[in-house]
Design a protein around this motif. Structure first.
Motif, PDB file in Angstrom:
ATOM      1  N   ARG A   1       0.839  -1.202   0.000  1.00 32.50           N
ATOM      2  CA  ARG A   1       0.000   0.000   0.000  1.00 32.50           C
ATOM      3  C   ARG A   1       0.874   1.252   0.000  1.00 32.50           C
ATOM      4  O   ARG A   1       0.593   2.225  -0.708  1.00 32.50           O
ATOM      5  CB  ARG A   1      -0.915  -0.011   1.223  1.00 32.50           C
ATOM      6  N   ALA A   2       1.954   1.226   0.786  1.00 31.03           N
ATOM      7  CA  ALA A   2       2.846   2.381   0.837  1.00 31.03           C
ATOM      8  C   ALA A   2       3.547   2.600  -0.501  1.00 31.03           C
ATOM      9  O   ALA A   2       3.664   3.736  -0.978  1.00 31.03           O
ATOM     10  CB  ALA A   2       3.871   2.186   1.948  1.00 31.03           C
ATOM     11  N   VAL A   3       4.016   1.523  -1.122  1.00 30.43           N
ATOM     12  CA  VAL A   3       4.683   1.626  -2.415  1.00 30.43           C
ATOM     13  C   VAL A   3       3.725   2.172  -3.469  1.00 30.43           C
ATOM     14  O   VAL A   3       4.081   3.048  -4.278  1.00 30.43           O
ATOM     15  CB  VAL A   3       5.245   0.256  -2.849  1.00 30.43           C
ATOM     16  N   THR A   4       2.500   1.679  -3.461  1.00 33.51           N
ATOM     17  CA  THR A   4       1.502   2.151  -4.424  1.00 33.51           C
ATOM     18  C   THR A   4       1.197   3.631  -4.217  1.00 33.51           C
ATOM     19  O   THR A   4       1.125   4.410  -5.177  1.00 33.51           O
ATOM     20  CB  THR A   4       0.207   1.337  -4.286  1.00 33.51           C
ATOM     21  N   ALA A   5       1.043   4.044  -2.959  1.00 33.29           N
ATOM     22  CA  ALA A   5       0.740   5.447  -2.663  1.00 33.29           C
ATOM     23  C   ALA A   5       1.865   6.356  -3.136  1.00 33.29           C
ATOM     24  O   ALA A   5       1.626   7.414  -3.737  1.00 33.29           O
ATOM     25  CB  ALA A   5       0.514   5.626  -1.164  1.00 33.29           C
TER      26      ALA A   5
ATOM     27  N   LEU B   1       2.055   6.716  -6.943  1.00 32.62           N
ATOM     28  CA  LEU B   1       0.975   7.540  -7.468  1.00 32.62           C
ATOM     29  C   LEU B   1       1.045   8.973  -6.956  1.00 32.62           C
ATOM     30  O   LEU B   1       0.471   9.880  -7.558  1.00 32.62           O
ATOM     31  CB  LEU B   1      -0.389   6.962  -7.064  1.00 32.62           C
ATOM     32  N   GLY B   2       1.728   9.185  -5.870  1.00 31.86           N
ATOM     33  CA  GLY B   2       1.723  10.478  -5.207  1.00 31.86           C
ATOM     34  C   GLY B   2       2.206  11.616  -6.059  1.00 31.86           C
ATOM     35  O   GLY B   2       1.709  12.739  -5.964  1.00 31.86           O
ATOM     36  N   GLU B   3       3.161  11.370  -6.931  1.00 31.50           N
ATOM     37  CA  GLU B   3       3.705  12.436  -7.759  1.00 31.50           C
ATOM     38  C   GLU B   3       2.747  12.835  -8.866  1.00 31.50           C
ATOM     39  O   GLU B   3       2.829  13.931  -9.409  1.00 31.50           O
ATOM     40  CB  GLU B   3       5.022  11.991  -8.372  1.00 31.50           C
ATOM     41  N   ARG B   4       1.802  11.922  -9.244  1.00 36.36           N
ATOM     42  CA  ARG B   4       0.932  12.207 -10.370  1.00 36.36           C
ATOM     43  C   ARG B   4      -0.473  12.609  -9.939  1.00 36.36           C
ATOM     44  O   ARG B   4      -1.162  13.322 -10.643  1.00 36.36           O
ATOM     45  CB  ARG B   4       0.844  10.970 -11.266  1.00 36.36           C
ATOM     46  N   ALA B   5      -0.892  12.098  -8.767  1.00 38.89           N
ATOM     47  CA  ALA B   5      -2.257  12.373  -8.330  1.00 38.89           C
ATOM     48  C   ALA B   5      -2.400  13.832  -7.906  1.00 38.89           C
ATOM     49  O   ALA B   5      -1.497  14.411  -7.312  1.00 38.89           O
ATOM     50  CB  ALA B   5      -2.627  11.455  -7.172  1.00 38.89           C
TER      51      ALA B   5
ATOM     52  N   ALA C   1      -7.305  11.248  -4.426  1.00 35.38           N
ATOM     53  CA  ALA C   1      -7.037  10.408  -5.605  1.00 35.38           C
ATOM     54  C   ALA C   1      -6.121   9.256  -5.241  1.00 35.38           C
ATOM     55  O   ALA C   1      -6.287   8.127  -5.733  1.00 35.38           O
ATOM     56  CB  ALA C   1      -6.414  11.257  -6.714  1.00 35.38           C
ATOM     57  N   ILE C   2      -5.145   9.509  -4.373  1.00 37.86           N
ATOM     58  CA  ILE C   2      -4.251   8.446  -3.937  1.00 37.86           C
ATOM     59  C   ILE C   2      -5.027   7.437  -3.097  1.00 37.86           C
ATOM     60  O   ILE C   2      -4.888   6.214  -3.266  1.00 37.86           O
ATOM     61  CB  ILE C   2      -3.077   9.017  -3.118  1.00 37.86           C
TER      62      ILE C   2
END
Length: 342
Positions: free
Chosen positions: A320-324, A327-331, A336-337
């Motif tokens: 979950r942390a890796v996914t967040a 995505l964090g730089e684009r969301a 959205a994250i």
């Protein structure tokens, strides 16, 4: 009125030269051992037959230091290495104080005190006098460890890329003796510039290095690659705790430089980072919003607690942390994250 004694001169262990009295202060045994070795080596360059004597300050017998400081019938210089000052006997304390009143001209006295209050009177006398002081403190910051390995390579006249230095520190860990041994292996076994690929070849199997690869991919927005490397690492026995620590270290670097103005050199000094780390974190920070950065820091804090026992499924917490983060730089917003990782 007589002038106050000059304060002791402080030098790096790398620059240490023979002197009448030398104090090695601190618990890092590796730096102390390198200091003892440096004195012996430099003395033997000019006096190949110099005598080296070791004393255990904890088991010291009264009078031994005074005898060693007495002029020899055969001349020549002695190196007296006194270890274990943190547990020194009363006899050593008294004899050392007496010796300092009139150090022998043909003796190099090197003493190691690992810390604590034992022998405070002697330490105060050494610091206030003309003893050479060498700090043997542990290197706690990664930037200091990177500087350490960089200097090891530079001393051997070998060039190493900044990414190679960081990868080596991440792979080998915090032990200075292991870091030094790794440097020597790369120096002796390879030729030319030491690159990140060189370090990967020799030390790529270490868990810490895997964690930084996952973190680099996640912060670059390569979520699929980051998750693939993460799952491979976990399937081969990697512990989730250092993986989360690697993610946290990378994200903290981004948070430190986010929105901060100034030169890389000045920020490196202010933030306790190397200039190349500042430059890298600044590049990564350009892809983030303040809201996304704050949210991902919260996710990492939760993941850290979960992998340390607060959750039944620590693997999910890391994923979950890796996914967040990926995505964090684009969301555009934390919402959205959250939708993506929920």
């Amino acid at each position: 009125m007589s002038p106050a004694p000059a304060a002791s001169a402080s030098v790096s262990w790398r620059d240490l030269a023979p002197a009448p009295v030398i104090l090695l202060l601190g618990p890092e045994d590796y730096l102390a051992s390198r200091s003892f070795e440096s004195v012996r080596r430099k003395m033997r360059e000019t006096e190949p037959d110099v005598e080296s004597v070791r004393l255990d300050a904890a088991q010291y017998e009264a009078g031994a230091l005074i005898v060693l400081g007495s002029p020899s019938l055969f001349g020549g210089t002695k190196i007296v290495e006194a270890r274990g000052l943190a547990q020194m006997s009363d006899a050593f304390l008294q004899d050392a104080l007496t010796y300092l009143e009139d150090p022998a001209p043909d003796v190099v006295l090197v003493m190691h005190h690992s810390g604590g209050t034992r022998g405070k009177k002697l330490l105060d006398r050494l610091k206030a006098g003309k003893a050479v002081l060498v700090e043997c403190q542990p290197l706690k910051k990664d930037s200091d460890k990177v500087d350490f390995v960089a200097t090891e390579f530079r001393a051997a006249r070998r060039r190493a890329e900044p990414e190679a230095l960081r990868s080596l520190v991440a792979a080998v860990g915090s032990s200075l003796s292991e870091l030094a041994a790794a440097c020597q292996q790369l120096i002796s076994d390879t030729e030319g510039t030491i690159t990140a690929e060189t370090v990967e070849k020799y030390y790529g199997g270490r868990v810490e290095a895997t964690g930084f690869k996952v973190a680099d991919a996640a912060l670059a927005g390569r979520g699929g690659q980051a998750l693939g490397m993460l799952r491979h690492a976990l399937s081969t026995g990697a512990d989730p705790v250092p993986l989360v620590a690697a993610l946290a270290m990378k994200l903290r670097a981004v948070a430190k430089v986010y929105g901060v103005r100034g030169s890389s050199a000045q920020l490196a000094k202010d933030l306790g980072m190397a200039p190349w780390q500042v430059d890298q974190a600044r590049r990564e920070a350009q892809r983030w919003t303040p809201e996304g950065l704050n949210y991902c820091i919260q996710v990492l804090a939760e993941a850290d607690a979960q992998v340390k026992g607060e959750a039944r499924d620590p693997v999910y917490a890391v994923e979950r942390a890796v996914t967040a983060i990926s995505l964090g730089e684009r969301a555009d917003t934390p919402a959205a994250i959250r939708r993506a990782v929920s």
